[in-house]
Design an enzyme around this catalytic site. Sequence first.
Site, PDB file in Angstrom:
ATOM      1  CE1 TYR A  43      -6.744  10.039  11.424  1.00  0.00           C
ATOM      2  CE2 TYR A  43      -6.966  12.317  10.711  1.00  0.00           C
ATOM      3  CZ  TYR A  43      -7.294  11.294  11.584  1.00  0.00           C
ATOM      4  OH  TYR A  43      -8.169  11.527  12.611  1.00  0.00           O
ATOM      5  CD  GLU A  80       6.836 -27.874 -14.849  1.00  0.00           C
ATOM      6  OE1 GLU A  80       7.533 -26.839 -14.836  1.00  0.00           O
ATOM      7  OE2 GLU A  80       6.825 -28.699 -13.914  1.00  0.00           O
ATOM      8  CB  CYS A  87       2.508 -18.359  -2.657  1.00  0.00           C
ATOM      9  SG  CYS A  87       4.103 -17.968  -3.345  1.00  0.00           S
ATOM     10  NE  ARG A 123       7.028  12.315  15.855  1.00  0.00           N
ATOM     11  CZ  ARG A 123       5.760  12.563  16.186  1.00  0.00           C
ATOM     12  NH1 ARG A 123       4.974  13.200  15.345  1.00  0.00           N
ATOM     13  NH2 ARG A 123       5.273  12.153  17.331  1.00  0.00           N
ATOM     14  NE  ARG A 173       2.944  -9.545 -22.351  1.00  0.00           N
ATOM     15  CZ  ARG A 173       3.431 -10.086 -21.260  1.00  0.00           C
ATOM     16  NH1 ARG A 173       4.692  -9.878 -20.910  1.00  0.00           N
ATOM     17  NH2 ARG A 173       2.673 -10.825 -20.482  1.00  0.00           N
TER      18      ARG A 173
END
Lengths: 450, 450
Positions: A426, A37, A47, A442, A24
């Site tokens: 929420y 490779e 994964c 909290r 790039r």
Amino acid sequence: MSADRLVVIGGDAAGMSAAAQARRLRAASDLAITVLEQGPEVSYSACGIPYWVGGQVPDRDRLIARTPSQFAAQQIDVRTGTRAEAIDLDAGTVRTSAGETLGYDSLVVATGGRPLRPPVPGLDAEGVHGVHRLADGADIRAAIAAGARRVVVLGGGYIGLEMADVLHQRGLSVTVVLADPLPMGQLDADMGERVCKAMGDMGIDVQPNQPVREIETDADGVVRAVRTDAGSYPCDLVVLGLGMGPEVALAREAGLRLGETGAVEVDRSQRSRSHPEVFAAGDCAQTFSRITGEAQYVPLGTHANKQGRVAGSVIGGRAAHFAGVLGTAVTTVGGLEIGRTGLCTSQAEQAGYDFRSETIEGTTRAGYYPGAEQIAVKLITEHGSGLLLGAQIVGGAGSGKRIDILATAIWAGMTAEEFAGSDISYAPPFSPTYDPVLVAARVVSRVEQG
Amino acid sequence: MSADRLVVIGGDAAGMSAAAQARRLRAASDLAITVLEQGPEVSYSACGIPYWVGGQVPDRDRLIARTPSQFAAQQIDVRTGTRAEAIDLDAGTVRTSAGETLGYDSLVVATGGRPLRPPVPGLDAEGVHGVHRLADGADIRAAIAAGARRVVVLGGGYIGLEMADVLHQRGLSVTVVLADPLPMGQLDADMGERVCKAMGDMGIDVQPNQPVREIETDADGVVRAVRTDAGSYPCDLVVLGLGMGPEVALAREAGLRLGETGAVEVDRSQRSRSHPEVFAAGDCAQTFSRITGEAQYVPLGTHANKQGRVAGSVIGGRAAHFAGVLGTAVTTVGGLEIGRTGLCTSQAEQAGYDFRSETIEGTTRAGYYPGAEQIAVKLITEHGSGLLLGAQIVGGAGSGKRIDILATAIWAGMTAEEFAGSDISYAPPFSPTYDPVLVAARVVSRVEQG
């Protein structure tokens, strides 16, 4: 003036990210890029292998993000089926299995990781598989198609759990043999116990505290059972889920400096500490904790991508730095979602923190809304400062990705009290009025206030 | 020594949070607490009303978090069905609809909000309902049970969208009439268009750019149609979804100072600017932007809870401050999930920022994993610094709660580049290797780098 030469060893996440980012920033006339490779594919999702085995992903090719010809269109010369046999750091060359010697101005070592193998007899038996290459997935699928009914998974890390889950879903009888007392060593015991219980409830047989002693085979060298001190677990398939180690044979032989974790030691630009014209990235490279600054080995695709990108940027002429890892991760087993980030209590202890921790239980949605699931959130804070050090989540659908909220708070260096006051969304289909992550913050900050 | 006296006007989120927190910090022998609530219930979830109407929540009582008798057990004297008629700020008394005059040492004004009503004829017709009290939900349910088939929803904010969604799900023919060009004015136009299109696709008739002119009624005063300049929309039910305004009649008459937004002006401890022994919290109180510091009116249950808690802490003797709002919100319409936080572009413009924005499209899971849904993420950053100013998300299941990751990054004052390097979780069932929120951060920070 001829172009500079970049050679990349390893064509998965880290290597291809490095190559693509360098391209790039520098045109082919300025930088020639060759990727070696050894396997047949580049840019595949390791994964995703459990989900191909499990059948959620129907087609192996869907795990391949990009093909060599797509890279060729960007003038990146990808040579699959080609091993790097040796690196000559003095000469600046790489000898390939095709008999070529390639010179480089910059080298990226992205040789990846390899599944850890316990040092026991029988591990090379037919029917014992890692979960690393697409070929491993194909082998396991073939074993199931050929009638495998009983599988022993060695180890309870992410891959171990995911394989246990998908094989159980496919109807195999699954035993998970652990050297440790609990699966998911990246979690604290109280959270690991929740995972262990859920696995038992769904019908997975978990055998803890049993280091494997032998893979028993029949006369044909085919796996027959896994033996521990406590018993022998008959099976026709063994899956290695013991985690990954760095694949550094090539780097070590060449004389690249390895770090205390055994992986290639790099600076924050992914440059080798011993040879600055060489970069290492991904599962073969050592990284560092965002929180403590200490060396870590955390082989995950997310870091591999980012580290490769950093190396590619620097080679491309743009300053870039890898900003460290929290060890954020998420997985699922039998519908239970598990997330973790930052330091667990044993890591906080090792790092010398005086810390506090609290675990709260809540629901993923408003309690009255359909589909509200149980969620447990554990937070670990530095005593005194209240700085968030780590977080763990175990719960039903909608729990796992909440770890990212906490990972972001830890990344930013927030205290539990600061985070507890923050403006989290929420609505009844999404959370209770106080999201469980805020409740946890909290509660743990209240411990500080006395 | 007799106990101090706390009077709380309004028994919903803000008022009851204040009462409960004050009680946690001061025993009944030290502080007597009286809560006046004009309605029949305290601590109910107004946000849950659409889902009770829609049938997702089968039972009205499930929307009531705590009952007066539960508070009585904490020695909080809750008087439902009792209005505060007048406050005498000089005398320090409140006159109630029961004919009593209650003296206070501290007063919490938590009178909440009220649905905005367009100033048009016919708004008091039978069949026109806000979505505010549980009684409103009961009325709408009764209208449906009595055979209502066609509903016009006025306005396209959160409540408007949620009501449109659940009424459509219940089989009613739904028309949403908007004064604005698009629903969800809290979103930028490009994101609002995605919501608008999805509503159209699911069969909700959206009529934009049409301020309502009249509610037409039949001879019995029952709603018959909603008339705009463009047409008349026949209906047997009208739902007000125009948003909320502060309910400040009592405060204004008493002489409490109101702010530029029309809500009660308070400091960061929720104390009235004009009368420091009086606190205001929740939908009747003015608040401020975490980002710009400017006064805002953001009536949401999350803020009401936290502001009430701050007031209760201060009354309880513990210093506390409300830390501001980002305007984080999440909702869903027909399976589409919508989240927003921080400044949208019009707010960034108004606040005088030189800003950049980018919208990216991605998937909620690895592209190859079943259930991967489209997700669009828009980020707004300050030009030059790259500071994250705002974020918007529209997408399929799993999209909405991702807004909290960005809300946390904005709360912490992170730049897009810092956030782009952060350690967000990845596994194929949960996200692509680069989560869409990270991709958005990378893309918008690339704009800065040129």
